[in-house]
Design a protein around this motif. Structure first.
Motif, PDB file in Angstrom:
ATOM      1  N   HIS A 186       5.782 -47.638  47.598  1.00  0.00           N
ATOM      2  CA  HIS A 186       5.079 -46.501  46.975  1.00  0.00           C
ATOM      3  C   HIS A 186       4.425 -46.860  45.779  1.00  0.00           C
ATOM      4  N   TYR A 187       3.212 -46.494  45.491  1.00  0.00           N
ATOM      5  CA  TYR A 187       2.587 -46.517  44.179  1.00  0.00           C
ATOM      6  C   TYR A 187       3.133 -45.859  43.200  1.00  0.00           C
ATOM      7  N   PHE A 188       3.229 -46.231  41.932  1.00  0.00           N
ATOM      8  CA  PHE A 188       3.737 -45.622  40.899  1.00  0.00           C
ATOM      9  C   PHE A 188       2.905 -45.044  39.881  1.00  0.00           C
ATOM     10  N   LEU A 189       3.121 -43.978  39.150  1.00  0.00           N
ATOM     11  CA  LEU A 189       2.591 -43.538  38.013  1.00  0.00           C
ATOM     12  C   LEU A 189       3.447 -43.402  36.894  1.00  0.00           C
ATOM     13  N   LEU A 190       3.343 -44.145  35.816  1.00  0.00           N
ATOM     14  CA  LEU A 190       4.240 -43.910  34.574  1.00  0.00           C
ATOM     15  C   LEU A 190       3.328 -43.175  33.541  1.00  0.00           C
ATOM     16  N   THR A 191       4.186 -42.493  32.578  1.00  0.00           N
ATOM     17  CA  THR A 191       3.360 -41.758  31.261  1.00  0.00           C
ATOM     18  C   THR A 191       3.462 -42.751  30.236  1.00  0.00           C
ATOM     19  N   ASP A 192       2.582 -42.240  29.201  1.00  0.00           N
ATOM     20  CA  ASP A 192       2.722 -43.050  28.018  1.00  0.00           C
ATOM     21  C   ASP A 192       2.338 -42.312  26.809  1.00  0.00           C
ATOM     22  N   SER A 193       2.849 -42.626  25.860  1.00  0.00           N
ATOM     23  CA  SER A 193       2.483 -41.957  24.487  1.00  0.00           C
ATOM     24  C   SER A 193       1.031 -42.260  23.871  1.00  0.00           C
ATOM     25  N   PRO A 194       0.419 -41.079  23.559  1.00  0.00           N
ATOM     26  CA  PRO A 194      -1.060 -41.748  23.081  1.00  0.00           C
ATOM     27  C   PRO A 194      -1.346 -42.736  21.958  1.00  0.00           C
ATOM     28  N   VAL A 195      -0.137 -42.898  21.261  1.00  0.00           N
ATOM     29  CA  VAL A 195      -0.062 -43.890  20.247  1.00  0.00           C
ATOM     30  C   VAL A 195       0.724 -45.141  20.484  1.00  0.00           C
ATOM     31  N   THR A 196       0.819 -45.759  21.992  1.00  0.00           N
ATOM     32  CA  THR A 196       1.669 -46.780  22.317  1.00  0.00           C
ATOM     33  C   THR A 196       0.727 -47.701  22.227  1.00  0.00           C
ATOM     34  N   THR A 197       0.995 -49.050  22.049  1.00  0.00           N
ATOM     35  CA  THR A 197       0.148 -50.403  21.757  1.00  0.00           C
ATOM     36  C   THR A 197      -0.312 -50.775  23.179  1.00  0.00           C
ATOM     37  N   PRO A 198      -1.247 -51.299  23.339  1.00  0.00           N
ATOM     38  CA  PRO A 198      -1.656 -51.918  24.446  1.00  0.00           C
ATOM     39  C   PRO A 198      -0.434 -53.129  25.141  1.00  0.00           C
ATOM     40  N   GLY A 213      -8.842 -40.616  20.072  1.00  0.00           N
ATOM     41  CA  GLY A 213      -7.711 -41.616  19.419  1.00  0.00           C
ATOM     42  C   GLY A 213      -7.877 -41.548  17.615  1.00  0.00           C
ATOM     43  N   SER A 214      -8.915 -41.445  16.996  1.00  0.00           N
ATOM     44  CA  SER A 214      -8.922 -41.142  15.578  1.00  0.00           C
ATOM     45  C   SER A 214      -8.534 -40.055  15.157  1.00  0.00           C
ATOM     46  N   SER A 215      -8.519 -39.011  16.012  1.00  0.00           N
ATOM     47  CA  SER A 215      -7.940 -37.747  15.551  1.00  0.00           C
ATOM     48  C   SER A 215      -6.537 -37.239  15.793  1.00  0.00           C
ATOM     49  N   ILE A 216      -6.084 -38.104  16.547  1.00  0.00           N
ATOM     50  CA  ILE A 216      -4.519 -38.098  16.884  1.00  0.00           C
ATOM     51  C   ILE A 216      -3.662 -37.849  15.637  1.00  0.00           C
ATOM     52  N   LYS A 217      -2.997 -36.756  15.261  1.00  0.00           N
ATOM     53  CA  LYS A 217      -2.194 -36.580  14.224  1.00  0.00           C
ATOM     54  C   LYS A 217      -0.623 -36.496  14.950  1.00  0.00           C
ATOM     55  N   SER A 218       0.276 -37.340  14.179  1.00  0.00           N
ATOM     56  CA  SER A 218       1.827 -37.325  14.398  1.00  0.00           C
ATOM     57  C   SER A 218       2.459 -36.103  13.543  1.00  0.00           C
ATOM     58  N   PHE A 219       3.384 -35.860  14.085  1.00  0.00           N
ATOM     59  CA  PHE A 219       4.340 -34.485  13.378  1.00  0.00           C
ATOM     60  C   PHE A 219       5.761 -35.325  13.189  1.00  0.00           C
ATOM     61  N   PRO A 220       6.226 -35.231  12.098  1.00  0.00           N
ATOM     62  CA  PRO A 220       7.498 -35.990  11.984  1.00  0.00           C
ATOM     63  C   PRO A 220       8.813 -35.200  12.384  1.00  0.00           C
ATOM     64  N   ILE A 221       8.585 -34.177  12.702  1.00  0.00           N
ATOM     65  CA  ILE A 221       9.688 -33.270  13.169  1.00  0.00           C
ATOM     66  C   ILE A 221       9.603 -32.933  14.756  1.00  0.00           C
ATOM     67  N   ALA A 222      10.888 -33.295  15.524  1.00  0.00           N
ATOM     68  CA  ALA A 222      10.837 -33.064  16.986  1.00  0.00           C
ATOM     69  C   ALA A 222      12.092 -32.374  17.233  1.00  0.00           C
ATOM     70  N   GLY A 223      12.375 -32.244  18.566  1.00  0.00           N
ATOM     71  CA  GLY A 223      13.600 -31.487  19.114  1.00  0.00           C
ATOM     72  C   GLY A 223      14.860 -31.875  18.432  1.00  0.00           C
ATOM     73  N   ASN A 224      15.048 -33.138  18.352  1.00  0.00           N
ATOM     74  CA  ASN A 224      16.096 -33.776  17.884  1.00  0.00           C
ATOM     75  C   ASN A 224      16.680 -33.408  16.369  1.00  0.00           C
TER      76      ASN A 224
END
Length: 425
Positions: free
Chosen positions: A118-130, A194-205
């Protein structure tokens, strides 16, 4: 049979939960906690073995590699000789050895497929390093010998899910709030700014922690060993977003019997039944997205302001299109009326700015209003996975994947980026 003629495996790994399944399906086959319980007693025995017996150490290492659980099974083995690890924190892989174990069980024990077919598709965060994408590629090609791999940015897949706009116009702001991380990501024609991505420090946890804190401060008798799990279930079952926090307090105070819910359970050690009253926590939990200072003094910028800042930092000719398509993604955006509150707050910020600019410049002509639209849908909890399912079903997908042959010729650096193909936008 050629691997390209079989459905691709789609895996969306998150800090809290992972979704697994095959392309072409409308929902994931499995949604499991991203947790791994490893039996480390073998390694401990090998460490204490006399004279450094290499054979004993080797056998212990093999047994430790085989004896582990993932998902709900891992959490049920959290006591005793098993050590529970969470390979991802804030959307980033922190422990690649544990992540490899997690993928192994996902593929062989849950999906029950041969990764070479099978071919695989993995997802990745927009701020993950190369570099992280390289590690993922190495594991997939070296350990599992997959024939092809595509690593897609989660926010792009959310738009590819197609519940917000036609696929021919993949432009919008993706508000992705999972269990461990939250990002506001502008996407124009399928490409992340990429230059306009904003992180928000609060999540579901954090919402779960806040609900638990409120219950404990009020003196509710919650079994300590199950406290976090109870708070999580209370959050998922009873929490909602209010339009005005002061009015909501008044409603609860006037008719407490109407709004107070009860959580009932049995103490695991003693078997004694107990009940927990759930009152103000119902609306105060999600309120930390709009008034984060009630949870953390270090952060005072509400989510609507972060979204507005994200759009304002994007190219000026894209802003109207971005405001028009603010798309929600992730389980922590599923609170009742969350999208309505978000839309009203962002709209107020935009309208106030226009009014202030008009007054300051003394304009007689009323400027054209900016349309603000926050899109919610029943699948937004697994929108990223569904978008991956849609993308991996397209004929162009197999042509755009990095293949095993490419990896052997050029190395892991090919996994740093994955091309966006025409079918996605």
């Amino acid at each position: 049979m050629d691997a390209a003629s079989r459905p691709a495996v789609v895996i969306d790994n998150g800090s809290g939960y992972s979704k697994l399944g095959f392309s072409g399906n409308s929902e994931p086959s499995f949604t499991i906690p991203t947790a791994v319980a490893v039996n480390e007693s073998f390694l401990n025995q090998s460490d204490s073995s006399s004279n450094g017996n290499s054979i004993a150490q080797y056998n212990a290492g093999i047994m430790a590699d085989l004896d582990f659980f993932i998902g709900e099974e891992a959490l049920s083995h959290s006591s005793g000789i098993y050590n529970v690890n969470y390979p991802m924190h804030h959307g980033q892989v922190q422990n690649w050895d544990t992540m490899e174990k997690f993928w192994q069980q996902c593929i062989f024990n849950y999906l029950r497929c041969d990764p070479e077919d099978h071919y695989f598709l993995l997802t990745d965060s927009p701020v993950t390093t190369p570099e992280s994408r390289e590690y993922a590629g190495e594991i997939m090609f070296e350990t599992f010998n997959v024939p092809g791999l595509y690593i897609a940015v989660q926010s792009v897949l959310t738009l590819a899910a197609g519940y917000s706009t036609p696929k021919s116009d993949m432009t919008g702001v993706v508000v992705d709030i999972g269990d461990g991380s939250a990002h506001v990501v502008p996407v124009v024609n399928g490409y992340v700014i990429g230059s306009s991505i904003k992180s928000f420090p609060i999540a579901g946890n954090d919402v779960t922690q806040f609900v638990l804190q409120l219950l404990q401060e009020r003196g509710e008798l919650i079994p300590p060993e199950d406290s976090f799990d109870i708070a999580r279930k209370v959050k998922e079952m009873y929490c909602y977003t209010c339009s005005d926090i002061v009015k909501e307090y008044s409603k609860h105070d006037r008719k407490p019997s109407k709004y107070i819910k009860q959580w009932s359970g049995v103490k695991p050690k003693t078997g004694v039944p107990y009940s927990v009253d759930v009152g103000y926590e119902r609306f105060l939990g999600p309120e930390i997205f709009f008034h984060p200072e009630i949870y953390n003094d270090d952060f005072t910028t509400p989510l609507p302001d972060v979204i507005d800042s994200c759009v304002q930092s994007s190219p000026i000719d894209t802003r109207r299109a971005l405001y028009k398509n603010i798309v929600l993604s992730g389980g922590s955006t599923m609170f009742k009326d969350f999208h309505k509150r978000l839309q009203n707050d962002v709209k107020k910020i935009v309208d106030d700015r226009i009014a202030a600019s008009t007054a300051r410049l003394g304009l007689d002509v009323k400027p054209q209003p900016v349309e603000v639209n926050v899109v919610a849908h029943s699948i937004q909890g697994y929108a990223v996975w569904f978008g991956g399912s849609v993308v991996a079903s397209m004929p162009e997908f197999y042509e755009s994947c990095h293949t095993k042959e490419d990896y052997e010729e050029y190395g892991a650096s090919i996994c740093r980026t994955s091309p966006i193909f025409k079918g996605m936008y």
